[in-house]
Design a protein around this motif. Structure first.
Motif, PDB file in Angstrom:
ATOM      1  N   LYS A  58      62.658 114.326 103.504  1.00 24.94           N
ATOM      2  CA  LYS A  58      63.591 115.338 103.992  1.00 24.94           C
ATOM      3  C   LYS A  58      63.613 116.594 103.128  1.00 24.94           C
ATOM      4  CE  LYS A  58      66.795 111.868 105.870  1.00 24.94           C
ATOM      5  NZ  LYS A  58      68.137 111.251 105.706  1.00 24.94           N
ATOM      6  N   ARG A  59      62.930 116.589 101.994  1.00 31.74           N
ATOM      7  CA  ARG A  59      63.072 117.704 101.051  1.00 31.74           C
ATOM      8  C   ARG A  59      62.406 118.994 101.530  1.00 31.74           C
ATOM      9  NH1 ARG A  59      65.082 117.177  96.023  1.00 31.74           N
ATOM     10  NH2 ARG A  59      63.755 118.851  95.219  1.00 31.74           N
ATOM     11  N   ASN A  60      61.180 118.913 101.935  1.00 28.08           N
ATOM     12  CA  ASN A  60      60.466 120.114 102.375  1.00 28.08           C
ATOM     13  C   ASN A  60      59.214 119.701 103.147  1.00 28.08           C
ATOM     14  OD1 ASN A  60      58.295 119.615 100.476  1.00 28.08           O
ATOM     15  ND2 ASN A  60      59.610 120.457  98.865  1.00 28.08           N
ATOM     16  N   ALA A  61      58.495 120.684 103.670  1.00 28.34           N
ATOM     17  CA  ALA A  61      57.342 120.394 104.532  1.00 28.34           C
ATOM     18  C   ALA A  61      56.229 119.665 103.776  1.00 28.34           C
ATOM     19  CB  ALA A  61      56.805 121.696 105.128  1.00 28.34           C
ATOM     20  N   THR A  62      55.990 120.050 102.536  1.00 24.89           N
ATOM     21  CA  THR A  62      54.928 119.410 101.744  1.00 24.89           C
ATOM     22  C   THR A  62      55.227 117.931 101.533  1.00 24.89           C
ATOM     23  OG1 THR A  62      54.401 121.480 100.600  1.00 24.89           O
ATOM     24  CG2 THR A  62      53.735 119.423  99.518  1.00 24.89           C
ATOM     25  N   LEU A  63      56.462 117.643 101.121  1.00 27.09           N
ATOM     26  CA  LEU A  63      56.831 116.257 100.884  1.00 27.09           C
ATOM     27  C   LEU A  63      56.977 115.484 102.190  1.00 27.09           C
ATOM     28  CD1 LEU A  63      59.289 116.665  97.876  1.00 27.09           C
ATOM     29  CD2 LEU A  63      56.969 115.725  97.838  1.00 27.09           C
ATOM     30  N   ARG A  64      57.352 116.167 103.264  1.00 29.05           N
ATOM     31  CA  ARG A  64      57.412 115.500 104.562  1.00 29.05           C
ATOM     32  C   ARG A  64      56.015 115.016 104.959  1.00 29.05           C
ATOM     33  NH1 ARG A  64      60.233 116.153 109.373  1.00 29.05           N
ATOM     34  NH2 ARG A  64      62.058 116.303 108.028  1.00 29.05           N
ATOM     35  N   ALA A  65      55.016 115.850 104.756  1.00 28.28           N
ATOM     36  CA  ALA A  65      53.651 115.465 105.109  1.00 28.28           C
ATOM     37  C   ALA A  65      53.193 114.279 104.257  1.00 28.28           C
ATOM     38  CB  ALA A  65      52.709 116.643 104.928  1.00 28.28           C
ATOM     39  N   ALA A  66      53.495 114.327 102.966  1.00 30.21           N
ATOM     40  CA  ALA A  66      53.082 113.239 102.073  1.00 30.21           C
ATOM     41  C   ALA A  66      53.826 111.952 102.414  1.00 30.21           C
ATOM     42  CB  ALA A  66      53.338 113.636 100.619  1.00 30.21           C
ATOM     43  N   ALA A  67      55.125 112.058 102.682  1.00 30.96           N
ATOM     44  CA  ALA A  67      55.918 110.877 103.032  1.00 30.96           C
ATOM     45  C   ALA A  67      55.477 110.304 104.374  1.00 30.96           C
ATOM     46  CB  ALA A  67      57.399 111.239 103.069  1.00 30.96           C
ATOM     47  N   THR A  68      55.126 111.167 105.304  1.00 25.22           N
ATOM     48  CA  THR A  68      54.655 110.704 106.612  1.00 25.22           C
ATOM     49  C   THR A  68      53.343 109.941 106.471  1.00 25.22           C
ATOM     50  OG1 THR A  68      55.756 112.543 107.753  1.00 25.22           O
ATOM     51  CG2 THR A  68      53.943 111.451 108.917  1.00 25.22           C
ATOM     52  N   ALA A  69      52.474 110.424 105.590  1.00 26.48           N
ATOM     53  CA  ALA A  69      51.206 109.729 105.365  1.00 26.48           C
ATOM     54  C   ALA A  69      51.449 108.330 104.794  1.00 26.48           C
ATOM     55  CB  ALA A  69      50.320 110.540 104.427  1.00 26.48           C
ATOM     56  N   VAL A  70      52.374 108.225 103.852  1.00 27.27           N
ATOM     57  CA  VAL A  70      52.715 106.921 103.280  1.00 27.27           C
ATOM     58  C   VAL A  70      53.318 106.023 104.362  1.00 27.27           C
ATOM     59  CG1 VAL A  70      54.239 105.712 101.662  1.00 27.27           C
ATOM     60  CG2 VAL A  70      53.001 107.766 100.929  1.00 27.27           C
ATOM     61  N   ALA A  71      54.253 106.572 105.122  1.00 28.32           N
ATOM     62  CA  ALA A  71      54.913 105.792 106.166  1.00 28.32           C
ATOM     63  C   ALA A  71      53.915 105.301 107.208  1.00 28.32           C
ATOM     64  CB  ALA A  71      55.996 106.626 106.837  1.00 28.32           C
ATOM     65  N   THR A  72      52.942 106.127 107.536  1.00 27.64           N
ATOM     66  CA  THR A  72      51.921 105.747 108.525  1.00 27.64           C
ATOM     67  C   THR A  72      51.092 104.579 108.024  1.00 27.64           C
ATOM     68  OG1 THR A  72      51.837 108.021 109.372  1.00 27.64           O
ATOM     69  CG2 THR A  72      49.959 106.588 109.868  1.00 27.64           C
ATOM     70  N   ARG A  73      50.710 104.625 106.749  1.00 31.33           N
ATOM     71  CA  ARG A  73      49.943 103.510 106.185  1.00 31.33           C
ATOM     72  C   ARG A  73      50.782 102.232 106.166  1.00 31.33           C
ATOM     73  NH1 ARG A  73      48.167 107.639 102.641  1.00 31.33           N
ATOM     74  NH2 ARG A  73      49.574 106.990 100.967  1.00 31.33           N
ATOM     75  N   LEU A  74      52.037 102.358 105.789  1.00 28.58           N
ATOM     76  CA  LEU A  74      52.895 101.182 105.737  1.00 28.58           C
ATOM     77  C   LEU A  74      53.127 100.605 107.135  1.00 28.58           C
ATOM     78  CD1 LEU A  74      55.580 102.323 103.115  1.00 28.58           C
ATOM     79  CD2 LEU A  74      53.608 100.830 102.743  1.00 28.58           C
TER      80      LEU A  74
ATOM     81  N   ALA B  44      51.201 100.457 109.520  1.00 30.27           N
ATOM     82  CA  ALA B  44      50.008  99.760 110.016  1.00 30.27           C
ATOM     83  C   ALA B  44      49.773  98.438 109.288  1.00 30.27           C
ATOM     84  CB  ALA B  44      48.784 100.656 109.854  1.00 30.27           C
ATOM     85  N   SER B  45      50.640  98.090 108.347  1.00 26.90           N
ATOM     86  CA  SER B  45      50.453  96.873 107.570  1.00 26.90           C
ATOM     87  C   SER B  45      50.640  95.620 108.423  1.00 26.90           C
ATOM     88  CB  SER B  45      51.450  96.840 106.409  1.00 26.90           C
ATOM     89  OG  SER B  45      51.378  95.616 105.706  1.00 26.90           O
ATOM     90  N   GLU B  46      49.946  94.563 108.033  1.00 25.06           N
ATOM     91  CA  GLU B  46      50.118  93.276 108.714  1.00 25.06           C
ATOM     92  C   GLU B  46      51.358  92.545 108.203  1.00 25.06           C
ATOM     93  OE1 GLU B  46      46.559  91.045 108.248  1.00 25.06           O
ATOM     94  OE2 GLU B  46      45.339  92.414 109.467  1.00 25.06           O
ATOM     95  N   ASP B  47      51.889  92.981 107.091  1.00 32.98           N
ATOM     96  CA  ASP B  47      53.067  92.334 106.505  1.00 32.98           C
ATOM     97  C   ASP B  47      54.345  92.974 107.036  1.00 32.98           C
ATOM     98  OD1 ASP B  47      51.473  90.651 104.945  1.00 32.98           O
ATOM     99  OD2 ASP B  47      51.294  92.168 103.372  1.00 32.98           O
ATOM    100  N   ALA B  48      55.361  92.137 107.215  1.00 33.36           N
ATOM    101  CA  ALA B  48      56.581  92.590 107.893  1.00 33.36           C
ATOM    102  C   ALA B  48      57.356  93.650 107.118  1.00 33.36           C
ATOM    103  CB  ALA B  48      57.483  91.393 108.187  1.00 33.36           C
ATOM    104  N   ALA B  49      57.515  93.480 105.808  1.00 29.14           N
ATOM    105  CA  ALA B  49      58.359  94.400 105.045  1.00 29.14           C
ATOM    106  C   ALA B  49      57.812  95.821 105.030  1.00 29.14           C
ATOM    107  CB  ALA B  49      58.565  93.873 103.619  1.00 29.14           C
ATOM    108  N   PRO B  50      56.555  96.029 104.622  1.00 30.37           N
ATOM    109  CA  PRO B  50      56.042  97.410 104.640  1.00 30.37           C
ATOM    110  C   PRO B  50      55.955  97.985 106.054  1.00 30.37           C
ATOM    111  CG  PRO B  50      54.300  95.840 104.062  1.00 30.37           C
ATOM    112  CD  PRO B  50      55.586  95.102 104.032  1.00 30.37           C
ATOM    113  N   ARG B  51      55.657  97.123 107.033  1.00 31.84           N
ATOM    114  CA  ARG B  51      55.587  97.614 108.412  1.00 31.84           C
ATOM    115  C   ARG B  51      56.953  98.142 108.864  1.00 31.84           C
ATOM    116  NH1 ARG B  51      53.383  93.416 110.441  1.00 31.84           N
ATOM    117  NH2 ARG B  51      55.204  92.415 111.370  1.00 31.84           N
ATOM    118  N   TRP B  52      58.037  97.404 108.539  1.00 24.86           N
ATOM    119  CA  TRP B  52      59.378  97.859 108.916  1.00 24.86           C
ATOM    120  C   TRP B  52      59.734  99.152 108.194  1.00 24.86           C
ATOM    121  CZ3 TRP B  52      63.722  98.854 105.990  1.00 24.86           C
ATOM    122  CH2 TRP B  52      64.881  99.155 106.733  1.00 24.86           C
TER     123      TRP B  52
END
Length: 251
Positions: free
Chosen positions: A210-226, A228-236
């Protein structure tokens, strides 16, 4: 015959200092103020509030039953008071510990105190309030984020991410670099499936995004990888963050 001169009164350096130095708070004073603060909390307590704590997964065996709004109202009667906050924390009363988080002085909080308080926490409410109302304003916040993120104790580890989320929300002037490092900690801890840790990690991820566009892009990339995980916790964690980022992007 000239009159004898009146001897001048000598004021020693020690006496001047004694006359002007503020009196140090005595243990009895702190105990009395602590008892007064606890009594103020007790005046607001209700059995209904105490009984309702279980709905929020908060243990009530050491609680008076004071609503958060009333804890905050009592806190307004006190200025920043480190000694009183420590005395309140030592009572081990749930509501008194909440009050301690609101009245302690961030400038007086030490790294050792942060470790000690966090080790003694057994619920998410104390963890989050200590981080959100106090610890994130101390100069030790970033060091503790890094240290606590690798600890195994549930609420110590949650504390790392509650503190990271709190800094992300409150420190408007911080550079992006430490938050990018924070995202690495988020991704590394995302596999911890303990409920309170998982939710803390998710909170930190969303707050950074939520901080700014740069961090939103980086956080979105992390969230996208998580997500796609086969494990429940990171996927949620990943899917929940992505939902929020999409909602905010649509506004």
């Amino acid at each position: 015959m000239p009159a004898a001169k009146t001897p001048r009164k000598t004021v020693t350096k020690t006496s001047r200092k004694t006359a002007t130095a503020p009196a140090a708070a005595q243990p009895g004073d702190i105990a009395a103020r602590c008892a007064e603060a606890v009594a103020a909390l007790e005046a607001c307590a209700t059995e209904a509030t105490r009984a309702g704590m279980s709905r929020f997964a908060i243990p009530s065996d050491k609680a008076l039953g004071v609503a958060m709004r009333d804890v905050q109202a009592v806190a307004k009667r006190y200025r920043r008071d480190h000694a009183l906050a420590e005395a309140l924390w030592q009572t081990d009363i749930y509501d008194a510990r909440m009050l301690a988080c609101y009245i302690d002085d961030p400038a007086a909080v030490t790294a050792a105190q942060m470790d000690r308080w966090m080790r003694g926490i057994d619920n998410w409410a104390h963890c989050d309030t200590a981080c959100f109302a106090l610890f994130d304003r101390t100069p030790h916040a970033w060091n503790k984020i890094g240290q606590w993120a690798t600890r195994r104790e549930e609420f110590v580890r949650r504390g790392a991410f509650a503190l990271l989320a709190s800094v992300a929300l409150h420190d408007k002037k911080a550079a992006d670099a430490p938050f990018l490092r924070g995202l690495e900690l988020v991704e590394a801890a995302a596999g911890d499936d303990r409920n309170f840790v998982k939710k803390g990690v998710n909170w930190a991820l969303r707050a950074i995004g939520k901080r700014n566009a740069t961090l939103r892009a980086a956080a979105t990339a992390v969230a996208t990888r998580l997500a796609a995980s086969e494990d429940a916790a990171p996927r949620w964690i990943g899917k929940d963050a992505l939902r929020e980022f999409r909602k905010r992007g649509a506004r």
